[in-house]
Design a protein around this motif. Sequence first.
Motif, PDB file in Angstrom:
ATOM      1  N   THR A 160     -34.323  32.554  -0.428  1.00 45.50           N
ATOM      2  CA  THR A 160     -34.725  33.135   0.856  1.00 45.50           C
ATOM      3  C   THR A 160     -35.701  34.287   0.655  1.00 45.50           C
ATOM      4  O   THR A 160     -36.666  34.437   1.421  1.00 45.50           O
ATOM      5  CB  THR A 160     -33.478  33.636   1.617  1.00 45.50           C
TER       6      THR A 160
ATOM      7  N   MET B 124     -39.106  32.850   0.021  1.00 44.69           N
ATOM      8  CA  MET B 124     -39.680  32.259   1.227  1.00 44.69           C
ATOM      9  C   MET B 124     -40.116  33.325   2.228  1.00 44.69           C
ATOM     10  O   MET B 124     -41.131  33.166   2.911  1.00 44.69           O
ATOM     11  CB  MET B 124     -38.663  31.312   1.866  1.00 44.69           C
ATOM     12  N   LYS B 125     -39.351  34.435   2.300  1.00 40.61           N
ATOM     13  CA  LYS B 125     -39.701  35.503   3.235  1.00 40.61           C
ATOM     14  C   LYS B 125     -41.016  36.178   2.877  1.00 40.61           C
ATOM     15  O   LYS B 125     -41.646  36.825   3.723  1.00 40.61           O
ATOM     16  CB  LYS B 125     -38.584  36.547   3.277  1.00 40.61           C
TER      17      LYS B 125
ATOM     18  N   TYR C 223     -43.295  33.242   4.577  1.00 39.46           N
ATOM     19  CA  TYR C 223     -43.013  32.726   5.922  1.00 39.46           C
ATOM     20  C   TYR C 223     -42.131  33.716   6.672  1.00 39.46           C
ATOM     21  O   TYR C 223     -41.287  34.395   6.072  1.00 39.46           O
ATOM     22  CB  TYR C 223     -42.310  31.365   5.849  1.00 39.46           C
ATOM     23  N   ASP C 224     -42.324  33.768   7.978  1.00 39.50           N
ATOM     24  CA  ASP C 224     -41.530  34.651   8.827  1.00 39.50           C
ATOM     25  C   ASP C 224     -40.461  33.827   9.544  1.00 39.50           C
ATOM     26  O   ASP C 224     -40.784  32.942  10.342  1.00 39.50           O
ATOM     27  CB  ASP C 224     -42.434  35.363   9.840  1.00 39.50           C
ATOM     28  N   PHE C 225     -39.196  34.087   9.249  1.00 38.53           N
ATOM     29  CA  PHE C 225     -38.104  33.371   9.891  1.00 38.53           C
ATOM     30  C   PHE C 225     -36.861  34.257   9.879  1.00 38.53           C
ATOM     31  O   PHE C 225     -36.802  35.273   9.170  1.00 38.53           O
ATOM     32  CB  PHE C 225     -37.818  32.041   9.177  1.00 38.53           C
ATOM     33  N   ASN C 226     -35.864  33.881  10.666  1.00 33.45           N
ATOM     34  CA  ASN C 226     -34.628  34.652  10.771  1.00 33.45           C
ATOM     35  C   ASN C 226     -33.712  34.330   9.590  1.00 33.45           C
ATOM     36  O   ASN C 226     -33.161  33.229   9.498  1.00 33.45           O
ATOM     37  CB  ASN C 226     -33.922  34.335  12.091  1.00 33.45           C
ATOM     38  N   ALA C 227     -33.559  35.295   8.691  1.00 35.35           N
ATOM     39  CA  ALA C 227     -32.761  35.072   7.482  1.00 35.35           C
ATOM     40  C   ALA C 227     -31.326  35.565   7.634  1.00 35.35           C
ATOM     41  O   ALA C 227     -30.535  35.441   6.695  1.00 35.35           O
ATOM     42  CB  ALA C 227     -33.422  35.766   6.291  1.00 35.35           C
ATOM     43  N   ASN C 228     -30.963  36.106   8.791  1.00 34.36           N
ATOM     44  CA  ASN C 228     -29.623  36.680   8.970  1.00 34.36           C
ATOM     45  C   ASN C 228     -28.489  35.681   8.714  1.00 34.36           C
ATOM     46  O   ASN C 228     -27.490  36.032   8.066  1.00 34.36           O
ATOM     47  CB  ASN C 228     -29.484  37.273  10.375  1.00 34.36           C
TER      48      ASN C 228
END
Length: 236
Positions: free
Chosen positions: A174, A177-178, A181-186
């Motif tokens: 993660t 990838m962060k 890419y911008d995504f919700n990793a919570n």
Amino acid sequence: IVFTAVFGVFGIYHLLSFLVLKHKILLHYFILILGLTLHWSLYFFVYNSFSNEVSAVVEKASLTTAMITTFGLLLFTKNYLNIEKGTHPRLSKTYVVFIWIVACLPVFHIVNKLTVNVKWLNDIFVMLAAITAMASVFLHIFSGFRLFNAHKLNRYYLYSYAPILLAAILYIGTWFMKRYYDFNANPIVLATSILVTVQLILFSLLIGFKFKAIEDEHMKMQLEANIKLKKEVDLS
């Protein structure tokens, strides 16, 4: 905050256990948990209402806390599997190399930040830290297979390693990838936290098994010594 508190309780318990029992493996386990506690506590500062300066400092500290965790896990595994220079020279040397790398990376990272502050050099240190952390996980798995039959307790280490392996793959994957890419990793962080908590419970059980084995071995040695002494007395 909840998982940081859970890790902190584990850490305090095993630190107190080390101060009472004086077994090095408890100190190594405490270092591992200390790193996890510090690393997870960073989320509170990054994602809450603190100044940008505080958030920036905290993000830079993540490399150090990750390396403390990796350092503790290296020491813990080396101790639990009895990887010594005399019995397993190559494997022991590999662990020493990893330990030195993990210990030096935070120092180089901090010195770079406080002096020349070269961004590309900082990125190299961060990438090396992530690669080293992941490589150390696979080193532990290899050690578990390599020493599977060396002692009956070693197989338990390998069996119990699944949660932290999955957690490491999820967390480091993660993180990579962060960067792109911008995504919700919570949800992934939550899953990782649960896996790490399960792993801490399993490692605590492993330490209990190891102490029981040490106690049984000492009892056996004492019994053999008493039998030998009794034979010598009878002969005299």
